[in-house]
Motif scaffolding. Sequence first.
Motif, PDB file in Angstrom:
ATOM      1  N   ALA A   1       0.841  -1.207   0.000  1.00  8.94           N
ATOM      2  CA  ALA A   1       0.000   0.000   0.000  1.00  8.94           C
ATOM      3  C   ALA A   1       0.871   1.251   0.000  1.00  8.94           C
ATOM      4  CB  ALA A   1      -0.917  -0.019   1.230  1.00  8.94           C
ATOM      5  N   GLU A   2       1.947   1.209   0.814  1.00 10.23           N
ATOM      6  CA  GLU A   2       2.842   2.372   0.876  1.00 10.23           C
ATOM      7  C   GLU A   2       3.522   2.612  -0.474  1.00 10.23           C
ATOM      8  OE1 GLU A   2       4.102   2.003   5.618  1.00 10.23           O
ATOM      9  OE2 GLU A   2       5.461   1.284   4.039  1.00 10.23           O
ATOM     10  N   LEU A   3       3.923   1.549  -1.101  1.00  2.30           N
ATOM     11  CA  LEU A   3       4.596   1.685  -2.402  1.00  2.30           C
ATOM     12  C   LEU A   3       3.656   2.260  -3.450  1.00  2.30           C
ATOM     13  CD1 LEU A   3       6.694  -1.615  -2.646  1.00  2.30           C
ATOM     14  CD2 LEU A   3       7.499   0.668  -2.103  1.00  2.30           C
ATOM     15  N   ARG A   4       2.407   1.767  -3.425  1.00  2.00           N
ATOM     16  CA  ARG A   4       1.417   2.296  -4.388  1.00  2.00           C
ATOM     17  C   ARG A   4       1.222   3.791  -4.180  1.00  2.00           C
ATOM     18  NH1 ARG A   4      -2.617  -2.563  -3.138  1.00  2.00           N
ATOM     19  NH2 ARG A   4      -2.178  -3.957  -4.867  1.00  2.00           N
ATOM     20  N   GLN A   5       1.073   4.146  -2.894  1.00  2.00           N
ATOM     21  CA  GLN A   5       0.812   5.548  -2.572  1.00  2.00           C
ATOM     22  C   GLN A   5       2.022   6.418  -2.936  1.00  2.00           C
ATOM     23  OE1 GLN A   5       0.296   6.325   1.594  1.00  2.00           O
ATOM     24  NE2 GLN A   5      -0.880   8.186   1.234  1.00  2.00           N
ATOM     25  N   LYS A   6       3.217   5.938  -2.559  1.00  2.00           N
ATOM     26  CA  LYS A   6       4.435   6.710  -2.772  1.00  2.00           C
ATOM     27  C   LYS A   6       4.688   6.967  -4.257  1.00  2.00           C
ATOM     28  CE  LYS A   6       7.591   5.387   0.176  1.00  2.00           C
ATOM     29  NZ  LYS A   6       8.736   4.612   0.711  1.00  2.00           N
ATOM     30  N   HIS A   7       4.283   6.013  -5.081  1.00  2.00           N
ATOM     31  CA  HIS A   7       4.601   6.133  -6.503  1.00  2.00           C
ATOM     32  C   HIS A   7       3.366   6.431  -7.350  1.00  2.00           C
ATOM     33  CE1 HIS A   7       8.737   5.062  -5.784  1.00  2.00           C
ATOM     34  NE2 HIS A   7       8.271   4.160  -4.924  1.00  2.00           N
ATOM     35  N   GLY A   8       2.274   6.821  -6.682  1.00  2.00           N
ATOM     36  CA  GLY A   8       1.077   7.243  -7.388  1.00  2.00           C
ATOM     37  C   GLY A   8       0.478   6.171  -8.286  1.00  2.00           C
ATOM     38  N   ARG A   9       0.480   4.913  -7.812  1.00  2.00           N
ATOM     39  CA  ARG A   9      -0.072   3.834  -8.635  1.00  2.00           C
ATOM     40  C   ARG A   9      -1.150   3.093  -7.865  1.00  2.00           C
ATOM     41  NH1 ARG A   9       2.365   1.963 -13.209  1.00  2.00           N
ATOM     42  NH2 ARG A   9       0.315   0.960 -13.242  1.00  2.00           N
ATOM     43  N   ASP A  10      -2.188   3.813  -7.403  1.00  2.00           N
ATOM     44  CA  ASP A  10      -3.287   3.167  -6.668  1.00  2.00           C
ATOM     45  C   ASP A  10      -3.909   2.061  -7.507  1.00  2.00           C
ATOM     46  OD1 ASP A  10      -2.913   4.754  -4.541  1.00  2.00           O
ATOM     47  OD2 ASP A  10      -4.514   6.192  -5.010  1.00  2.00           O
ATOM     48  N   GLY A  11      -4.135   0.930  -6.875  1.00  2.00           N
ATOM     49  CA  GLY A  11      -4.786  -0.182  -7.574  1.00  2.00           C
ATOM     50  C   GLY A  11      -3.865  -1.010  -8.433  1.00  2.00           C
ATOM     51  N   ALA A  12      -2.597  -0.599  -8.542  1.00  2.00           N
ATOM     52  CA  ALA A  12      -1.676  -1.380  -9.393  1.00  2.00           C
ATOM     53  C   ALA A  12      -1.279  -2.678  -8.686  1.00  2.00           C
ATOM     54  CB  ALA A  12      -0.433  -0.556  -9.692  1.00  2.00           C
ATOM     55  N   SER A  13      -1.071  -3.698  -9.494  1.00  2.00           N
ATOM     56  CA  SER A  13      -0.578  -4.954  -8.894  1.00  2.00           C
ATOM     57  C   SER A  13       0.909  -4.776  -8.593  1.00  2.00           C
ATOM     58  CB  SER A  13      -0.785  -6.111  -9.867  1.00  2.00           C
ATOM     59  OG  SER A  13       0.075  -5.936 -10.969  1.00  2.00           O
ATOM     60  N   LEU A  14       1.437  -5.682  -7.786  1.00  2.00           N
ATOM     61  CA  LEU A  14       2.867  -5.595  -7.462  1.00  2.00           C
ATOM     62  C   LEU A  14       3.700  -5.740  -8.729  1.00  2.00           C
ATOM     63  CD1 LEU A  14       5.206  -5.429  -5.468  1.00  2.00           C
ATOM     64  CD2 LEU A  14       4.970  -7.874  -5.058  1.00  2.00           C
ATOM     65  N   GLU A  15       3.235  -6.613  -9.617  1.00  2.00           N
ATOM     66  CA  GLU A  15       3.986  -6.828 -10.863  1.00  2.00           C
ATOM     67  C   GLU A  15       4.076  -5.539 -11.683  1.00  2.00           C
ATOM     68  OE1 GLU A  15       2.198  -9.585 -13.594  1.00  2.00           O
ATOM     69  OE2 GLU A  15       4.144 -10.124 -14.438  1.00  2.00           O
ATOM     70  N   GLU A  16       2.940  -4.840 -11.788  1.00  2.00           N
ATOM     71  CA  GLU A  16       2.920  -3.576 -12.552  1.00  2.00           C
ATOM     72  C   GLU A  16       3.834  -2.540 -11.894  1.00  2.00           C
ATOM     73  OE1 GLU A  16      -1.656  -3.826 -14.314  1.00  2.00           O
ATOM     74  OE2 GLU A  16      -1.294  -3.044 -12.293  1.00  2.00           O
ATOM     75  N   LEU A  17       3.712  -2.477 -10.572  1.00  2.00           N
ATOM     76  CA  LEU A  17       4.518  -1.508  -9.825  1.00  2.00           C
ATOM     77  C   LEU A  17       6.005  -1.801  -9.984  1.00  2.00           C
ATOM     78  CD1 LEU A  17       4.018   0.882  -7.935  1.00  2.00           C
ATOM     79  CD2 LEU A  17       3.929  -0.727  -6.034  1.00  2.00           C
ATOM     80  N   PHE A  18       6.328  -3.095  -9.868  1.00  2.00           N
ATOM     81  CA  PHE A  18       7.733  -3.522  -9.967  1.00  2.00           C
ATOM     82  C   PHE A  18       8.304  -3.167 -11.340  1.00  2.00           C
ATOM     83  CE2 PHE A  18      10.668  -6.863 -11.426  1.00  2.00           C
ATOM     84  CZ  PHE A  18      11.682  -6.710 -10.501  1.00  2.00           C
ATOM     85  N   LEU A  19       7.534  -3.513 -12.383  1.00  2.00           N
ATOM     86  CA  LEU A  19       8.028  -3.261 -13.743  1.00  2.00           C
ATOM     87  C   LEU A  19       8.181  -1.769 -14.005  1.00  2.00           C
ATOM     88  CD1 LEU A  19       6.041  -5.978 -15.724  1.00  2.00           C
ATOM     89  CD2 LEU A  19       8.484  -5.961 -15.178  1.00  2.00           C
ATOM     90  N   ASP A  20       7.258  -0.982 -13.479  1.00  2.00           N
ATOM     91  CA  ASP A  20       7.372   0.464 -13.646  1.00  2.00           C
ATOM     92  C   ASP A  20       8.589   1.011 -12.927  1.00  2.00           C
ATOM     93  OD1 ASP A  20       5.178   0.467 -15.200  1.00  2.00           O
ATOM     94  OD2 ASP A  20       3.828   1.436 -13.756  1.00  2.00           O
ATOM     95  N   LEU A  21       8.817   0.481 -11.720  1.00  2.00           N
ATOM     96  CA  LEU A  21       9.948   0.987 -10.932  1.00  2.00           C
ATOM     97  C   LEU A  21      11.284   0.644 -11.579  1.00  2.00           C
ATOM     98  CD1 LEU A  21       8.728   0.319  -7.292  1.00  2.00           C
ATOM     99  CD2 LEU A  21       9.651   2.479  -8.136  1.00  2.00           C
TER     100      LEU A  21
END
Lengths: 259, 510
Positions: free
Chosen positions: A231-251
Motif C-alpha cells: 500500500a505504501e509503495l502504491r501511494q508513494k509512486h502514485g499507482r493506486d490499484g496497481a498490482s505488485l507486478e505492474e509496480l515492480f516493472l514500472d519501478l
Amino acid sequence: MALPRLMRMTTTSPALEIRGLRKSYGEKEAVKGIDLTIQPGEFCGLLGPNGAGKTTTLKMVVGLLTPTSGSISVFGVDNQRDPVAAKRQTAWLPDEPMLYDKLTPLEYLEFVAGLWGIDARTAASRADELLTRLELHEHRNERCEGFSRGMKQKAALAGALIHDPRLLILDEPLTGLDAAIARQVKDLLAERARAGCTIILTTHIMEVAERLVDRIGIIQHGQLLAEGTLAELRQKHGRDGASLEELFLDLVSGKAVAA
Amino acid sequence: MIALTPGSMPWLLRHELRLAFRTKKTGPWAWAVLIVGILFMHGIGFLSAFGFGKMKLEPENVQMVFGGIGLFSMAIMLSVSMQLTVNSIYTRGDMDLLLSSPLRPGAILPIRLLAIALAVMGTTLAMATCFMNPSAIMISARWLIGYVTLPALCLLTVTVSFLIVLGLVKMIGARRARTVAQVLGGVIGIGAALAAQIPNMNNAADQATKAKNFQAMATMADNPAMAPIRWFGAAITGETGPFLLLALLSFGGFLLVTTLLGPAFVRSVNAAAGTDLTARRKGVNDTRPLSMHLRGVTGSILWKEWRLILRDPSLLTQVASILLVAAPIVLPTMGKSISTASGEVMAVGWMGVIPVAGLLAGALVWLAFAGEDAPDLLGTAPVSARRMLRDRLLAAAVPSLIIATAVSLYVITQTPWSGLILWLICLLSVSLYLLMDMRQGPALGGRKAFQKRYQSNMIALFGEMLLGFALFGLGWLALKFLAPFWAIPLLLVANAGALAGLLLQRRGEG
C-alpha cells in the motif's frame, strides 16, 4: 504441533539494520550503499531483476561475504565485530540446496544441529517435528542422493530451521518446486512468521511476494529503489490499484516516480 | 581459432577438451613449480637412462622389462579410465543437452572416449616424457617411439574400460554396475602398484644385483608363458610387426567399438539416469533415534567428513590407494638400513611413511576444502572462522597422524631417537601438505571432482611430488647427519612454523 520457541523471545533492536552497505569486486560495484531496517517478526521480500545485487546483499548479511564498507547488525549484534553471535541467530537457505548426497536427512539435520551447538535431545525432537511437518519423515533414513529437487529443498529448509533461527533468510526458496511442495514451504514460512520469526526472502514470483510478505524492498543496480508495504509503495509512486507486478516493472524501468 | 563446422566431431572434441583442460589462471610461481618439477623429473630420468644404458641389455631383456612396465602403466590407466568412464555414464552433466540436440548419438561416444583417453594420457605422458627424452638422448633416439605407443596404449585401455563398464551395466544393472566398476577400478590400480613391486622384493642393493635381476628376466623371456609380455614389450619398443599390430588393435578396436556400441552407450546413460531416483539406500537403522551424542562442532565436522568418505566406494578406493604410494619406497628399501647420527640402525623403508602421511592429508584436505559440497552451510554456521578452519584441518589430518604415529611408535620401540625424529618429520609432512592443498580453489562438482583434481592442475601434481621427494630427502639428511640434540629442536621449530602458517591461513571470499 507445538509453536516454535520464537514466541518467547522479545527484543528492542531491529532484526536487521543495514547502513551504507557497499560491495565491490575490483572495478565493479555490486552493491552501492544500501540502507534497510527490518523489525523483529516482519516478513520482508526483496525483489529485483537478475544481477541486481539481492543475493550479494544477503550473503553479506549472513557473513558469507565481507562488505567493502557499511555496517550490518542482526538483533543489535554487529556481524563484522561479532560474526559468531550474529550467525547464531541467523539461517541461510540458498537457491541451490546445500546438502550432502551421501547423508540421510536425519544425519544432515544432526550435522547442522551440531554446528549450531544444539543439544542432542532438543535436536532430535526438532528434527522429528520438522521432518514430519515437511512430509519427509518416511524418507528420514534414505540418502539424499536419490531425492528430487523438491525433497532436497525441503531437507535443506529443515536444516535452516533446526536451530530455530530468529532471522531466516531465503534466496529464491520456491524455484523449481512443484505446486504441492511450494505450498508446503509457503505454509511453513507463514507459520514461522506468525510465530515471530523475522523472514527475508528473494523471489521472482510476484504473486508469492504479494501474498506472503509484509514489506517489500526493490533492488536494482545495487541500490534500494523502493521499500515499504504494498500500500505504501502504491501511494508513494502514485499507482493506486496497481498490482505488485505492474509496480515492480514500472519501478525498474524508471516509469514510476515518487508522488 | 580454427573455424570448425558446428556439430561436427572435431567441433565436439574441441568442446570436450575445453571442458577437460580448462585451467585456472596461474601465477609465475606456479609456472616455476611446474618447470622445476619437470626438470627434477628429467634429472631422475637422466640418472635412470644412465644406469639403464650401462647395463648393455640384450633386446629380449629390454622387451621383457618394457613389457612389464607397459602392463603396469596400462593397469594404472585402466584404473583411472574406469572411474572416468563411470563418471561419463552416471554423471549427467551435459549429457541431457547432447542427447536432446540433433547430434547423432553415434558421434557422442567416440568424442567422450577420446576426451577420457586424452585426460588419462595427459598425466601419464607428462610423467613418461621425463624418462623418454633422457633415454632418447643417452641411449637411442628410438625411445621417442613412446610418443606414439603411449597414445595407442591409452586408446586401447579406454576402449577396454568402456567395454568392462558397459558389460557390467548389461550384466548386473546400472545401479550395481556403478559401485562394482568403481571398486574394480580401485582394485586394479592397487593390484598393479603391488605387482610392480614384486621384482623389488628381492632387494637390489647395488647395480650388479640389479643387472642380475634383469638377467633373471632374460631367462624368463625364454619361458613360453612369458611370450605375451615379451611381445607386448616388443610392440612398445617399436619392433615393426608387434608395433603395427598394437596400433591396429588400438585404433581399429576403438573405431569398431565406438561405431557398433553408440546405441548401447546411450541406453546405459538412460539406465543410469534412473538410478538416482531409485537410490534409497539406508544410512542408519530406522529405529535408531537421532545419534547426537558427544558431538559439538568439532565432532560434527569430523564425523561428517569421514562418513562421507566411507560411504563413497569410489572415493574410499581412491583415498586408500594413496597408501600404496609407499609401496615403491617401502618394499625395495625395507632390507636396507641407515646408520643414523645417533648411532642407531633403522630400516630405510619406514621413511616411506613421510610422503604417505603428507599425501593422505593433502587428499583429505582437498575434500574438506575444495571438494566441500555445502560451503555456504559451513560459512554461515556460528563458529569462528579460526575454529572452523582448525576443525576442518583436524578432520583432514587425523587419519595421517594416526598412521604416522603408529609407524613411528613401532620404530621408537626399535630405535628410539630415529623413531622420534621420523615422527617429527611426518608431522611436518602433514602440515606442509595441508598448507599446500588447502589453498586450491573450490572444485566444480564438489567432492565428485576428486578423481580429476590433477587434470586441470598439473602444478599441484608436480608440487606434491616435489614436496614428497624433498621431505624424504630431509628425513634422510636429518637422520644421517644430525644428532638428536640438533635434529629434534630444529624439527620442533619447523613444525611450530608450519602449524602457525596453517592456523593463520585465511580462506578468502569474494
